[in-house]
Design a protein around this motif. Structure first.
Motif, PDB file in Angstrom:
ATOM      1  N   GLN A 312       0.908  -1.386  -0.126  1.00  0.00           N
ATOM      2  CA  GLN A 312      -0.123  -0.055  -0.140  1.00  0.00           C
ATOM      3  C   GLN A 312       0.605   1.420   0.352  1.00  0.00           C
ATOM      4  O   GLN A 312       0.744   2.689   0.356  1.00  0.00           O
ATOM      5  N   SER A 331     -10.125  -3.626   1.202  1.00  0.00           N
ATOM      6  CA  SER A 331     -11.148  -4.525   2.440  1.00  0.00           C
ATOM      7  C   SER A 331     -11.653  -4.962   1.495  1.00  0.00           C
ATOM      8  O   SER A 331     -11.962  -5.403   0.369  1.00  0.00           O
ATOM      9  N   LEU A 350       1.874  -7.946   3.538  1.00  0.00           N
ATOM     10  CA  LEU A 350       0.739  -7.756   4.028  1.00  0.00           C
ATOM     11  C   LEU A 350       1.355  -5.949   4.331  1.00  0.00           C
ATOM     12  O   LEU A 350       1.577  -5.733   5.747  1.00  0.00           O
ATOM     13  N   CYS A 352       0.693  -2.213   4.796  1.00  0.00           N
ATOM     14  CA  CYS A 352      -0.481  -1.830   5.069  1.00  0.00           C
ATOM     15  C   CYS A 352      -0.239  -0.310   5.424  1.00  0.00           C
ATOM     16  O   CYS A 352       0.553  -0.178   5.967  1.00  0.00           O
ATOM     17  N   CYS A 358      -5.358  -1.809   6.022  1.00  0.00           N
ATOM     18  CA  CYS A 358      -6.419  -2.789   5.589  1.00  0.00           C
ATOM     19  C   CYS A 358      -6.978  -3.570   6.529  1.00  0.00           C
ATOM     20  O   CYS A 358      -7.069  -3.277   7.202  1.00  0.00           O
ATOM     21  N   SER A 359      -8.234  -3.970   5.875  1.00  0.00           N
ATOM     22  CA  SER A 359      -9.513  -4.536   6.782  1.00  0.00           C
ATOM     23  C   SER A 359      -9.899  -5.182   6.664  1.00  0.00           C
ATOM     24  O   SER A 359      -9.910  -5.302   5.012  1.00  0.00           O
ATOM     25  N   ILE A 361      -9.345  -8.805   5.695  1.00  0.00           N
ATOM     26  CA  ILE A 361      -8.477  -9.612   5.303  1.00  0.00           C
ATOM     27  C   ILE A 361      -8.922 -11.483   6.058  1.00  0.00           C
ATOM     28  O   ILE A 361      -9.078 -10.580   6.901  1.00  0.00           O
ATOM     29  N   CYS A 381       3.135  -9.481   8.186  1.00  0.00           N
ATOM     30  CA  CYS A 381       1.614  -8.435   8.113  1.00  0.00           C
ATOM     31  C   CYS A 381       1.618  -7.078   8.947  1.00  0.00           C
ATOM     32  O   CYS A 381       1.946  -7.154  10.166  1.00  0.00           O
ATOM     33  N   ALA A 384      -3.008  -5.071   9.020  1.00  0.00           N
ATOM     34  CA  ALA A 384      -3.201  -5.041   8.210  1.00  0.00           C
ATOM     35  C   ALA A 384      -4.516  -6.126   9.431  1.00  0.00           C
ATOM     36  O   ALA A 384      -3.921  -6.847  10.556  1.00  0.00           O
ATOM     37  N   LEU A 397      -1.980 -11.780  10.991  1.00  0.00           N
ATOM     38  CA  LEU A 397      -3.148 -10.444  10.385  1.00  0.00           C
ATOM     39  C   LEU A 397      -3.557 -10.238  12.331  1.00  0.00           C
ATOM     40  O   LEU A 397      -3.181 -10.922  13.151  1.00  0.00           O
TER      41      LEU A 397
END
Length: 403
Positions: A312, A331, A350, A352, A358-359, A361, A381, A384, A397
């Motif tokens: 991102q 998302s 990831l 982000c 980011c949501s 996932i 991550c 995220a 996550l």
């Protein structure tokens, strides 16, 4: 009685004749000698077919012949509801970039403003891209007068309810196929091939288009096998063999700071062999808007550098772009049923945004290992959240936050 039978036969022949007619480029002066410019013959055959009052007129590029064609635009709309462009032989581009002097260097073959177009056949399109790669700024930044923009082999601009199938594409100077402002488009049974070093040679790039399917194809290029740009929705990508290349990428999105609208992207039943990336999402921090509802499912990775990756904070020069408070909201991304090997130690990455994380996932049934025996892989991550079940390596996550 006989008179009535003859009337019926005559009527039948008239109806059959009105259903389809063929326009062979040879009949309009095309010459298969490798150096004659056939663009005018192709245009005349196209215009005759496009203006025909038959049900499905057909332009024919005959088999066992090779035709040199200069940059050309096949314009619509056409009278018929459907029109076919049958490539049975080979179409080749000029070998030197000099032939584009004074004209748009971004394109070679273009179809524009056509509904019901079908480009088909078992022939090939050869972009002869080496001359462009030899003067590319990406490969030769020290070269005076190097070029940043090279032709896309085949563009579809504003072509609705259309498609391309069965063609062999090779060595495009830049991207092989581009769709822009197309609604309802099908790509099926293509082979796309260029060297792994060839710069910016995406297999298929989708921009500002909706309701597309890309299926049953093998893509080997020097950039993304398939890339998805801004203002795109409802895309089905299924049964793709990708490699070499940079994977199947959503993005990059938001480079110019625009409002991104990308959703309902489905990538399934595909294989990645020796690619830089596998399932990839990349967005620029200056972008705004959203990417949502994406499914990556039943994917196989063989010696892939980044099997699963979200970036991102995408930047031309890694780490050179300062952190911003803007970003594209990512998302509802689902990763399901994936396996294979990673050539780096971070198999799931990831990355982000802190400002626009980011949501939603979801990861399930993922088994990734190192391509090097005895080495381990990890998951990373950042910013995220979501949920994961039966994921190796993992977990990484953050607990899911309602969105």
């Amino acid at each position: 009685m006989l008179h009535n039978v003859l009337q019926i036969i005559f009527y039948f022949l008239m109806v059959m004749g009105s259903m389809s007619s063929s326009y062979n480029v040879l009949d309009y002066g095309a010459i298969s000698d490798g150096y004659t410019d056939n663009s005018q013959a192709f245009l005349e055959a196209w215009n005759a077919a496009c203006n025909a009052e038959t049900r499905t007129p057909q332009v024919v590029v005959p088999e066992d012949m090779t035709f040199l064609v200069m940059p050309v635009i096949f314009e619509g709309p056409c009278i018929a509801d459907k029109i076919e462009f049958m490539i049975l032989g080979t179409i080749v581009a000029p070998s030197s970039p000099g032939f584009w002097f004074g004209i748009d260097t971004s394109q070679w073959l273009v179809f524009r403003g056509i509904r019901g177009l079908k480009v088909d056949g078992f022939g090939s399109i050869d972009g002869q891209g080496k001359g462009w790669w030899d003067q590319s700024c990406k490969l030769h930044p020290e070269l005076e007068g190097c070029t940043k923009l090279a032709p896309t082999a085949l563009k579809f601009l504003g072509c609705n309810d259309s498609g391309v199938s069965n063609i062999f594409f090779r060595n495009s100077p830049q991207a092989h196929i581009l769709t822009r402002r197309c609604n309802g488009f099908r790509v099926d049974k293509l082979m796309i091939q260029s060297p792994g070093y060839a710069p910016n040679t995406d297999g298929i790039h989708i921009q500002s288009s909706h309701h597309l399917s890309i299926i049953n194809s093998k893509i080997s290029t020097g950039d993304d096998c398939i890339s998805i740009g801004d203002y795109t929705s409802n895309v089905e990508i299924d049964n793709i063999d990708c490699g070499p290349g940079h994977g199947i990428s959503i993005g990059s999105l938001g480079r110019s700071g625009n409002f991104v609208q990308v959703e309902n992207i489905y990538v399934t039943n595909s294989r990645f062999n020796g690619t830089t990336n596998g399932a990839r999402i990349k967005t620029w921090q200056v972008g705004r808007g959203y990417l949502r509802t994406v499914v990556f499912q039943n994917l196989k990775f063989i010696n892939v550098k980044n099997p699963i990756i979200i970036d991102q904070n995408y930047c031309d020069v890694r780490g050179a772009c300062k952190e911003l408070e803007t970003g594209v909201k990512i998302s509802r991304i689902i990763y399901n049923a994936m396996s294979g090997t990673s050539s780096t130690n971070i198999a799931i990455n990831l990355n982000c945004s802190r400002s626009v994380p980011c949501s939603g996932i979801s990861m399930q049934d993922i088994q990734l290992a190192s391509a090097t025996i005895g080495k381990q892989v990890i998951a990373s991550c950042t910013n995220a959240d979501g949920q994961e079940f039966s994921v190796v390596p993992g977990p990484c996550l953050q607990p899911k936050i309602p969105i």
